[in-house]
Design an enzyme around this catalytic site. Structure first.
Site, mmCIF file in Angstrom:
data_model
loop_
_atom_site.group_PDB
_atom_site.id
_atom_site.type_symbol
_atom_site.label_atom_id
_atom_site.label_comp_id
_atom_site.label_asym_id
_atom_site.label_seq_id
_atom_site.Cartn_x
_atom_site.Cartn_y
_atom_site.Cartn_z
ATOM 1 N N HIS A 1 43.732 41.137 29.578
ATOM 2 C CA HIS A 1 42.717 40.988 28.674
ATOM 3 C C HIS A 1 42.145 42.319 28.042
ATOM 4 C CE1 HIS A 1 39.905 41.155 31.903
ATOM 5 N NE2 HIS A 1 38.969 41.580 31.044
ATOM 6 N N ASP B 1 43.595 44.775 41.810
ATOM 7 C CA ASP B 1 42.649 44.135 40.977
ATOM 8 C C ASP B 1 42.635 44.803 39.545
ATOM 9 O OD1 ASP B 1 41.439 41.691 40.290
ATOM 10 O OD2 ASP B 1 39.447 43.052 40.458
ATOM 11 N N LYS C 1 40.682 43.910 23.668
ATOM 12 C CA LYS C 1 39.347 44.622 23.585
ATOM 13 C C LYS C 1 39.525 45.443 22.353
ATOM 14 C CE LYS C 1 37.801 44.560 28.229
ATOM 15 N NZ LYS C 1 36.275 43.703 28.287
ATOM 16 N N LYS D 1 33.528 48.710 42.631
ATOM 17 C CA LYS D 1 32.301 47.363 42.726
ATOM 18 C C LYS D 1 30.996 48.232 42.958
ATOM 19 C CE LYS D 1 35.087 43.216 42.701
ATOM 20 N NZ LYS D 1 34.490 42.771 41.537
ATOM 21 N N HIS E 1 44.836 46.797 34.416
ATOM 22 C CA HIS E 1 44.140 47.140 33.273
ATOM 23 C C HIS E 1 44.026 48.881 33.106
ATOM 24 C CE1 HIS E 1 42.653 43.026 33.321
ATOM 25 N NE2 HIS E 1 41.721 43.107 34.333
#
Ligand code: NAP
Length: 485
Positions: free
Chosen positions: A174, A231, A178, A334, A236
Site C-alpha cells: 500500500h 513486516d 501513497k 515501533k 515497504h
C-alpha cells in the site's frame, strides 16, 4: 484492451482492513464518480449476514472511519446500494458454488481482492477455480504478507499462478498507493535538475526511516511471528529504496517501472554472517513513555518473553555503477518518539569552500521527502546570514519547503487504497509488485535472518519513546553520519 471490472469480489469483507480502509476507499472513489456506474461489490466472509445487514455494517464503518465531514447520506445511499454479501467459509467448496451463481457470468469484468490471512490464499484459489471463477479475464489482488520467507512466498506465488497468470495478479504494497511515494517518480523524472546529481559522485548517503509510535494494536499473534524486518523492511522499505535508486524507466508503464525496480533489488549486496554485526542492529522496546503517556514493554504487550525484533537498522549497499560506495541506511521501529516516514538524501559537500578563509563553514545539501504523517519535500541549501560580515561571513542552512497538502490544497488527500482499488478495477498493474520483485526482496531478507541466527544475535532493549538501541546510533556514527531526526 483491459476491461473495467463490473464486479468487485472482496474476501475478508467483515475484517479490520475492509472496515478501516477498503470500504472507506471505495466510498471515496464513488463520491468522486470514479467507480464504473454498474460496479457491484460482493463481500464474503464466514459471518452469516444478508445484504442489508452487511450494508448496515459497512455504513457504520464509513461513519467511523471516513474523515470528519466527508460522509454524506446521499452518496452513502448510492454506495451502499452497490454492496452485496455472500456468507462463505473458504474451506468449504459449496460456498464458492453459491458465490458463482450470485456472480452470474464470471468471465466478464470480475476483480477479486483477498483481504484474508495468507494461509487462506491457496484454499481460496482452489475454491474459485473449482467454481469456475478463475476465468481468463479475472484479476486478483493479494494483501501482504506474501509469505514469511522466500520459500513460503514461492509457494503462495505458485498456487496463485496455477489459476491467475502474472499479468492478472496484483500484489499490494500500500506504500505504492501513497501520493508522496508516487511523487518520488515525478520528482526524479519530471525535473531535470536532480537526475544529473542522483549518483555516487554527488550523493553521500541515503536514509530511509519508517517510525511508528504504536505498539502491537491487537496484531500480536502475527507480529510476534514476523518482526520488523519482515513486516516493514521486506516490503515497504525495499520498495522505497528501489524507487529512490532505480534507473530512469523508458516509460511510465508497468513493465518498464518494475523492470528497473527489480534490477535494484537484485543489486542489493547480501548481508552475511561475516558482516551482519557491522551492518545491522535489532531492538525490542521496554516500557517507556510516548508523548508523556506511559506504555508497556513488548513482552508485556505480547504476553510472553520473545526474541522478536520491534526495531531494525540496516546499512545496505547497491552494487552498481550509480551507487558504488553510497550507503543506504534503513531504520524502522515501533514505539519510536514520533510517527515519521521519510527519505533523506544527503549530497556531498562543496569540493572547496571559498568562505573558509572568512571563518564560515558549509553543510552539505539535503533533500528530505516526508511520506507521512506530513507529505513534504524539503531542500536544504546554504545561505548567507544577513549582516555586514565584520566578524567574518556567516552561512546558515535554510530549507526550501514544499508542503504538498498546501501546494495542492484544492485536491482531497486520498487513502492509499483508493488508488490501488481503482487501478485493480481498471486493470493497471503499474503500482503493484511483480513476483520477481517480491522474491528478490525475500531473498535479501532471508540472508539477513540466516546471518542473525548463525551469529546468535538477539534484539537489544530500548525504552519505548526513544529512537532504538544506542547501537543503532553507532551504526551510522562509525561512518561519521548522524540519523536525521
Ligand atoms: P481480520 O480483521 O482478521 O479479518 C479477516 C477476514 O477474513 C474477516 O473478514 C474474516 O471474517 C475472514 N475470514 C477468516 N477466516 C475465514 C474463512 N475460513 N472463510 C472465509 N472468510 C474468513 O484481518 P485484517 O486485519 O482485515 O487483515 C486481512 C489481511 O490483510 C491479513 O492478511 C493482514 O495481514 C493483511 N493486512 C491487514 C492490514 C490492516 O491494517 N488490518 C494491513 C496490511 C495488511 P469471518 O470471521 O466472518 O469469517
Amino acid at each position: 484492451m483491459v476491461e473495467k471490472a463490473s464486479t468487485l469480489l472482496m474476501f475478508g469483507a467483515t475484517g479490520d482492513l475492509a472496515r478501516r480502509m477498503l470500504l472507506p476507499s471505495l466510498y471515496g472513489l464513488d463520491s468522486d464518480g470514479l467507480l464504473p456506474a454498474d460496479l457491484r461489490i460482493i463481500g464474503t466472509a464466514r459471518t452469516e449476514l444478508g445484504d442489508e445487514a452487511f450494508r448496515e455494517r459497512a455504513d457504520a464503518a464509513l461513519k467511523e472511519h471516513l474523515p470528519q465531514g466527508f460522509y454524506s447520506e446521499g452518496i452513502a445511499k448510492r454506495f451502499l446500494g452497490r454492496l452485496h454479501y455472500v456468507p462463505l467459509d473458504i474451506k468449504d467448496q459449496s460456498g464458492f458454488d453459491r458465490l458463482a451463481k450470485r456472480i452470474g457470468d464470471p468471465c466478464h469484468g470480475v476483480a477479486i481482492f483477498l483481504s484474508t490471512a495468507p494461509s487462506l490464499f491457496k484454499p481460496t484459489i482452489d475454491g474459485l477455480a473449482g467454481a469456475g471463477l478463475a476465468c481468463p479475464t479475472v484479476r486478483m489482488a493479494l494483501e501482504k504478507p506474501l509469505g514469511s520467507d522466500l520459500e513460503s512466498s514461492r509457494e503462495i506465488n505458485d498456487s496463485v499462478a496455477g489459476a491467475f497468470p502474472e499479468d492478472r495478479t496484483f500484489r499490494i504494497d500500500h506504500y505504492l498507493g501513497k501520493e508522496t511515494v508516487q511523487n518520488l517518480l515525478a520528482l526524479r523524472f519530471a525535473n531535470s535538475m536532480f537526475e544529473p546529481l542522483w549518483n555516487a559522485t554527488h550523493i553521500d548517503h541515503v536514509q530511509i526511516t519508517v517510525a511508528e509510535t504504536i505498539g502491537l494494536e491487537g496484531r500480536g499473534d502475527y507480529y510476534d511471528q514476523a518482526g520488523a524486518l519482515r513486516d516493514m523492511v521486506q516490503n515497504h522499505m525495499l520498495q522505497l529504496l528501489a524507487l529512490v535508486a532505480m534507473e530512469p524507466p523508458a516509460d511510465f508503464n508497468s513493465t518498464a517501472v518494475r523492470d528497473e525496480k527489480v534490477k535494484v533489488l537484485h543489486a542489493l549486496r547480501a548481508i552475511t554472517s561475516a558482516d551482519v554485526e557491522a551492518n545491522s542492529v535489532t531492538g525490542q522496546y521496554l516500557r517507556g513513555a510516548i508523548d508523556g503517556e506511559p506504555v508497556p514493554g513488548y513482552a508485556e504487550e505480547v504476553g510472553h518473553e520473545s526474541t522478536t525484533e520491534t526495531f531494525v537498522a540496516l546499512k545496505a549497499h547497491i552494487d552498481n555503477w550509480r551507487w558504488k560506495g553510497v550507503p543506504f541506511y534503513l531504520r524502522t521501529g515501533k514505539r519510536m518518539p514520533m510517527r515519521d516516514t521519510e527519505i533523506f538524501i544527503q549530497f556531498r559537500d562543496v569540493p572547496y569552500s571559498i568562505f573558509a578563509s572568512r571563518g564560515a563553514t558549509t553543510k552539505p545539501n539535503k533533500l528530505i521527502i516526508g511520506v507521512q504523517p506530513e507529505e513534504t519535500i524539503s531542500l536544504h541549501l546554504m545561505a548567507k546570514t544577513p549582516g555586514l560580515d565584520r566578524q567574518g561571513v556567516r552561512l546558515r542552512e535554510i530549507p526550501l519547503d514544499i508542503g504538498l497538502a498546501n501546494a495542492f490544497s484544492e485536491y482531497r488527500r486520498r487513502i492509499a487504497y483508493e488508488r490501488l482499488l481503482l487501478d485493480l478495477i481498471e486493470g493497471d498493474p503499474t503500482l503493484f509488485v511483480r513476483r520477481d520483485e517480491v522474491e528478490a526482496q525475500w531473498g535479501w531478507i532471508d540472508r539477513i535472518r540466516a546471518a542473525w541466527t548463525e551469529k546468535g544475535l538477539t534484539p537489544r532493549p530500548y525504552a519505548a519513546g526513544t529512537w532504538g538501541p544506542s547501537a543503532a546510533i553507532a551504526l551510522t556514527e562509525r561512518d561519521g553520519i548522524s540519523w536525521h531526526e
